[in-house]
Motif scaffolding. Sequence first.
Motif, PDB file in Angstrom:
ATOM      1  N   ASP A 311       6.017  -1.553   2.268  1.00 60.86           N
ATOM      2  CA  ASP A 311       4.972  -2.547   2.037  1.00 60.86           C
ATOM      3  C   ASP A 311       5.501  -3.656   1.133  1.00 60.86           C
ATOM      4  O   ASP A 311       6.465  -3.478   0.393  1.00 60.86           O
ATOM      5  N   PRO A 319       0.140  -2.541   2.270  1.00 56.69           N
ATOM      6  CA  PRO A 319       0.237  -1.125   1.868  1.00 56.69           C
ATOM      7  C   PRO A 319      -0.883  -0.276   2.482  1.00 56.69           C
ATOM      8  O   PRO A 319      -0.723   0.926   2.670  1.00 56.69           O
ATOM      9  N   LEU A 322       0.322   1.732   5.550  1.00 63.17           N
ATOM     10  CA  LEU A 322       1.492   2.623   5.524  1.00 63.17           C
ATOM     11  C   LEU A 322       1.125   4.064   5.872  1.00 63.17           C
ATOM     12  O   LEU A 322       1.884   4.753   6.550  1.00 63.17           O
ATOM     13  N   SER A 323      -0.049   4.522   5.404  1.00 61.28           N
ATOM     14  CA  SER A 323      -0.405   5.914   5.745  1.00 61.28           C
ATOM     15  C   SER A 323      -0.648   6.059   7.245  1.00 61.28           C
ATOM     16  O   SER A 323      -0.360   7.099   7.831  1.00 61.28           O
ATOM     17  N   GLN A 340       6.469   3.467   0.142  1.00 61.61           N
ATOM     18  CA  GLN A 340       5.221   2.934  -0.416  1.00 61.61           C
ATOM     19  C   GLN A 340       5.534   2.445  -1.830  1.00 61.61           C
ATOM     20  O   GLN A 340       5.611   3.217  -2.765  1.00 61.61           O
ATOM     21  N   ARG A 346      -0.152   7.507  -3.034  1.00 57.96           N
ATOM     22  CA  ARG A 346      -0.748   7.356  -1.713  1.00 57.96           C
ATOM     23  C   ARG A 346      -0.110   8.245  -0.650  1.00 57.96           C
ATOM     24  O   ARG A 346      -0.650   8.372   0.434  1.00 57.96           O
ATOM     25  N   HIS A 366       6.984   7.923  -3.881  1.00 61.30           N
ATOM     26  CA  HIS A 366       6.931   6.641  -3.171  1.00 61.30           C
ATOM     27  C   HIS A 366       7.532   6.673  -1.768  1.00 61.30           C
ATOM     28  O   HIS A 366       7.380   5.715  -1.022  1.00 61.30           O
TER      29      HIS A 366
END
Length: 435
Positions: A311, A319, A322-323, A340, A346, A366
């Motif tokens: 991101d 961001p 991203l998941s 991330q 996250r 991350h």
Amino acid sequence: MVNAFEIQGGKPLKGEITPQGAKNEALQILSAVLLTEEKITISNIPDIKDVNKLIELLGDMGVIVEKLSEDTYTFEAKEIDQDFFQSDAFKSKGGGLRGSIMIVGPLLARFGKASIPKPGGDKIGRRRLDTHFLGFEKLGAQFNYNPEDGFFNVDASNLQGTYILLDEASVTGTANIVMAAVLAKGITTIYNAACEPYLQQLCKMLNRMGAKISGIGSNLLTIEGVTRLGGTEHRMLPDMIEIGSFIGLAAMTGSEITIKNVHYNELGMIPDVFRRLGIKLELRGDDIYIPAQDHYEIETFIDGSIMTIADAPWPGFTPDLLSIVLVVAIQAKGSVLIHQKMFESRLFFVDKLLDMGAQIILCDPHRATVIGLDKQVQLRGISMTSPDIRAGVSLLIAALSAQGKSTIYNIEQIERGYQHIDKRLLALGADIKRI
């Protein structure tokens, strides 16, 4: 009462879906109604908890709110009840809503003072509010935090334009400072400003109200203060995070889906990132058509090394998606490193995906490496809990692609960001019910 979704997965979906209005735009645009006593009409407002709470909060402050249709309201902030901001009702309502910080800029600009309880919201690491407050201080506001009642009190009876270099390109921080600066005396320059489409929308709306903002769409905004603003009409963009979520959903479940009215030019690199995962999508008018795909293969870098998706501030990749990318990569052919950068917790929802049979290495808070299953193995349904909005929808997508029954608890988190998501998925043929 427990609120949960029960999902029987493994079914391909089919049909059309229209994205809701953009949640992140709504919180800024709705706060901007406080800048004028004239009437403002806003359409394409998403019907979700965070937004409805903010509309309710505006009403409690004394804004005259009228609902014209499902997604259209008028707001008239003629008289604002200043005493309300010291009340327990404001403390409980304002404190439970992250977006409530967005009312501070407009209140400072118009009334010269504001108070705000320490905000709540998502649990995705430390989201600092310093950027907002440092910006207000540069404009001449004075702060004191009262640890006894948990309120920030701000005095801004004499805001003066100035040069501000933001410590981070915060979207909400930029929006808040812009709203404070439009009525300040003199010229304000904001460098390292966020330049997301949502922020461009806010600046364009403020200009229609009589503000003088230039540099819209860049990271250098110049704001010439005016003495008052008038009413206007505004329509919100479709939610790009929903659009990305639906692209991921189609790929993961092997479904043929058309996403309607996406405002393609405002999506930045989102479609390209999904193409890098091997997902076919085509633009038809202003709709995105995704054909049913049995396989999608992650590209590598030119030298053959593993693709990294990270991101970055706009126009980098958001961001918030991203998941979704991480989940979609589970069934791709090939491997990808998800980085991330902006929030440190996250990626912690991957433990649930591992329980479902995904192959993911969590390298650190991350970074995660996903080793794609290439649809050779189906995920299996499990019971799980949604930690935040975006992880919740990622788990929902995983559950829809999995074999057997999944139950997702804490769906309030999902519904903070996605309106009537169960009904809209049912219309595509999903087997989902609320229990």
